[in-house]
Design a protein around this motif. Structure first.
Motif, PDB file in Angstrom:
ATOM      1  N   GLU A 184     -22.561  48.243 -24.499  1.00  0.00           N
ATOM      2  CA  GLU A 184     -22.476  48.906 -23.200  1.00  0.00           C
ATOM      3  C   GLU A 184     -21.409  48.225 -22.340  1.00  0.00           C
ATOM      4  O   GLU A 184     -21.428  47.009 -22.159  1.00  0.00           O
ATOM      5  N   PHE A 185     -20.493  49.018 -21.830  1.00  0.00           N
ATOM      6  CA  PHE A 185     -19.439  48.521 -20.940  1.00  0.00           C
ATOM      7  C   PHE A 185     -19.843  48.760 -19.493  1.00  0.00           C
ATOM      8  O   PHE A 185     -20.189  49.878 -19.112  1.00  0.00           O
ATOM      9  N   HIS A 186     -19.827  47.701 -18.695  1.00  0.00           N
ATOM     10  CA  HIS A 186     -20.190  47.790 -17.280  1.00  0.00           C
ATOM     11  C   HIS A 186     -18.961  47.469 -16.426  1.00  0.00           C
ATOM     12  O   HIS A 186     -18.297  46.447 -16.648  1.00  0.00           O
ATOM     13  N   LEU A 195     -16.035  43.434 -31.445  1.00  0.00           N
ATOM     14  CA  LEU A 195     -16.624  44.628 -30.825  1.00  0.00           C
ATOM     15  C   LEU A 195     -16.459  44.580 -29.308  1.00  0.00           C
ATOM     16  O   LEU A 195     -16.141  45.590 -28.670  1.00  0.00           O
ATOM     17  N   GLY A 196     -16.672  43.405 -28.750  1.00  0.00           N
ATOM     18  CA  GLY A 196     -16.499  43.254 -27.312  1.00  0.00           C
ATOM     19  C   GLY A 196     -15.067  43.467 -26.875  1.00  0.00           C
ATOM     20  O   GLY A 196     -14.792  44.119 -25.858  1.00  0.00           O
ATOM     21  N   THR A 197     -14.137  42.934 -27.648  1.00  0.00           N
ATOM     22  CA  THR A 197     -12.717  43.099 -27.329  1.00  0.00           C
ATOM     23  C   THR A 197     -12.335  44.575 -27.317  1.00  0.00           C
ATOM     24  O   THR A 197     -11.613  45.046 -26.418  1.00  0.00           O
ATOM     25  N   ILE A 198     -12.813  45.330 -28.305  1.00  0.00           N
ATOM     26  CA  ILE A 198     -12.491  46.758 -28.379  1.00  0.00           C
ATOM     27  C   ILE A 198     -13.077  47.507 -27.187  1.00  0.00           C
ATOM     28  O   ILE A 198     -12.427  48.384 -26.601  1.00  0.00           O
ATOM     29  N   ALA A 199     -14.302  47.163 -26.806  1.00  0.00           N
ATOM     30  CA  ALA A 199     -14.914  47.811 -25.637  1.00  0.00           C
ATOM     31  C   ALA A 199     -14.103  47.529 -24.377  1.00  0.00           C
ATOM     32  O   ALA A 199     -13.888  48.431 -23.547  1.00  0.00           O
ATOM     33  N   ARG A 219     -14.832  51.282 -22.164  1.00  0.00           N
ATOM     34  CA  ARG A 219     -15.988  52.175 -22.274  1.00  0.00           C
ATOM     35  C   ARG A 219     -16.996  51.632 -23.276  1.00  0.00           C
ATOM     36  O   ARG A 219     -16.717  50.688 -24.024  1.00  0.00           O
ATOM     37  N   SER A 220     -18.149  52.253 -23.293  1.00  0.00           N
ATOM     38  CA  SER A 220     -19.219  51.854 -24.198  1.00  0.00           C
ATOM     39  C   SER A 220     -18.963  52.378 -25.610  1.00  0.00           C
ATOM     40  O   SER A 220     -18.217  53.353 -25.808  1.00  0.00           O
ATOM     41  N   LEU A 221     -19.620  51.749 -26.594  1.00  0.00           N
ATOM     42  CA  LEU A 221     -19.402  52.085 -28.005  1.00  0.00           C
ATOM     43  C   LEU A 221     -20.719  52.079 -28.768  1.00  0.00           C
ATOM     44  O   LEU A 221     -21.641  51.332 -28.428  1.00  0.00           O
ATOM     45  N   LYS A 222     -20.785  52.896 -29.808  1.00  0.00           N
ATOM     46  CA  LYS A 222     -21.855  52.836 -30.795  1.00  0.00           C
ATOM     47  C   LYS A 222     -21.272  52.215 -32.060  1.00  0.00           C
ATOM     48  O   LYS A 222     -20.129  52.523 -32.447  1.00  0.00           O
ATOM     49  N   GLU A 280     -13.114  58.424 -33.343  1.00  0.00           N
ATOM     50  CA  GLU A 280     -11.811  58.218 -33.978  1.00  0.00           C
ATOM     51  C   GLU A 280     -10.956  57.216 -33.214  1.00  0.00           C
ATOM     52  O   GLU A 280     -10.249  56.395 -33.818  1.00  0.00           O
ATOM     53  N   GLU A 281     -11.026  57.268 -31.905  1.00  0.00           N
ATOM     54  CA  GLU A 281     -10.214  56.360 -31.097  1.00  0.00           C
ATOM     55  C   GLU A 281     -10.603  54.904 -31.346  1.00  0.00           C
ATOM     56  O   GLU A 281      -9.747  54.041 -31.571  1.00  0.00           O
ATOM     57  N   ALA A 282     -11.894  54.609 -31.337  1.00  0.00           N
ATOM     58  CA  ALA A 282     -12.353  53.239 -31.562  1.00  0.00           C
ATOM     59  C   ALA A 282     -12.098  52.785 -32.990  1.00  0.00           C
ATOM     60  O   ALA A 282     -11.765  51.616 -33.233  1.00  0.00           O
TER      61      ALA A 282
END
Length: 405
Positions: free
Chosen positions: A281-283, A365-369, A374-377, A389-391
């Protein structure tokens, strides 16, 4: 495979170099005092011997059950110093030096290697070492991208190799916190916070004259070509500029470098080191950007949570749960002794490559977020971002020929 097959000429050159290596035998070959005979010692070599690599070399040299015979580094002066260190220790001139790590790995007499190069080399070297039948102690952070981790784990398992990550702080710095969590005094664990950074940055340093002491093409290896600059390849421990640890092409910055320690200690303390998050989750709050990593068992790992100190655990006040034994090093001599013990017994080391990969995956994973804001699954089993696709474009990166995985 981590690189293309060498040409016949290159193969013959390597074979000739290996053939010229003297048979390793010392005055203590038959054993004396506390030193076991040569047949009972682990024969080792080192790849990347500057800074942390020199410390690793010293630790393995200090063990009577290790015979240290070879070093590889792209800097001639570093190779020379590392050779002198080994030769002085054994009072001989047997330690061999190599500019190309593949020549060291081609030696049949070497049982294990330690790797302390810049991060962009780790996966290639670990996989190649496994393919050549070597056990590996690899400095953290073990990977530069998410895709590299499963490939390293697969190589370790496929070739039945002992592969240990190199973060001694996971147990030694955070032992008290781990003991409180595993001892049950904090009750049911809900979350833990990690404060670490910064992210790595682009490197636009100007070109400088390449010194004759360094093989610059080999230093770059799979990374994008860039002109030599002393600060670009400095091995100092800064993560905010002026070292390879600071720059995107070679490292993940403090997020991976110190993250390997802090995320390693945090995931160990709350007992999720065998897992990877399923959601990030990105805050973007007025107090600052931060993340929450969610695990399938309900544990939360916060990154840079505002007004929260590093490694603060949220438990269940007033409750206790049954204590459970805390995993620790095997053998004697800390994390280095743990590795050597496992080389002998074929057990998994304390920082087995799979656990190390799970730790650094949190950093990636944190770096990509943060990059996508934004948040990621995340699907740990499939090792991708479902339907994103973007992630998924951030799972890996291009590598220069011939250094492919």
């Amino acid at each position: 495979m981590s690189c293309r097959q060498p040409t016949r000429r290159k193969f013959l050159q390597t074979a000739a170099a290996v053939a010229s290596v003297p048979y390793v035998i010392t005055s203590k070959a038959l054993g004396q005092g506390d030193v076991p005979p040569a047949s009972d010692r682990i024969v080792m070599g080192g790849i990347g011997i500057g800074n942390m690599g020199a410390s690793d070399q010293g630790a393995f040299l200090g063990r009577p059950d290790v015979q240290y015979v070879a070093v590889s580094d792209v800097r001639e002066s570093v190779r020379k110093t590392a050779k002198e260190r080994a030769d002085q220790h054994y009072k001989n001139g047997d330690c061999q030096t190599y500019n190309d790590f593949r020549e060291l790995l081609a030696r049949d007499d070497i049982d294990a290697v330690h790797v302390a190069t810049p991060d962009h080399w780790h996966a290639i070297m670990v996989i190649e070492a496994c393919r050549h039948g070597k056990d590996v102690y690899c400095q953290k952070p073990e990977t530069l991208t998410l895709r590299e981790g499963p490939l390293m784990i697969d190589a370790a398992r496929r070739y039945a190799r002992v592969v240990s990550g190199g973060s001694q702080r996971v147990l030694e710095d955070y032992k008290e916190l781990v003991g409180r969590c595993w001892g049950g005094e904090l009750g049911e664990i809900k979350s833990i916070n990690v404060n670490v950074g910064p992210l790595s940055q682009l490197c636009n340093l100007p070109a400088e004259t390449t010194p004759p002491d360094i093989d610059w093409e080999m230093w770059l290896g799979p990374a994008a070509w860039a002109p030599y600059n002393a600060a670009r390849c400095s091995g100092n421990f800064a993560t905010d500029g002026g070292s390879w640890r600071s720059y995107v092409d070679y490292s993940g910055g403090g997020m991976t470098d110190w993250g390997a320690h802090h995320f390693g200690g945090a995931t160990f303390a709350v007992d999720v080191r065998e897992l990877q998050p399923v959601e990030i989750e990105f805050h973007n709050d007025p107090e600052g950007k931060h993340l929450t990593f969610k695990y399938a068992n309900g544990i939360l790992l916060h990154h840079n949570r505002p007004k929260t100190e590093n490694l603060v655990v949220e438990g269940t006040p007033g409750e206790k749960r049954p204590a459970k034994p805390v995993p620790t090093y095997k053998g004697e001599g800390g994390i280095y002794g743990d590795f050597i013990h496992c080389v002998k017994t074929r057990e998994k080391p304390f920082r087995d490559i799979e656990l190390a990969v799970n730790t650094v995956a949190v950093s990636h994973l944190g770096t990509i977020a943060y990059q996508l804001q934004r948040s990621l699954k995340w699907d740990p089993a499939a090792q991708h971002f479902p339907g994103d696709e973007e992630a998924n474009r951030f799972l890996d990166r291009a590598r220069r020929e011939p250094w492919q995985l």
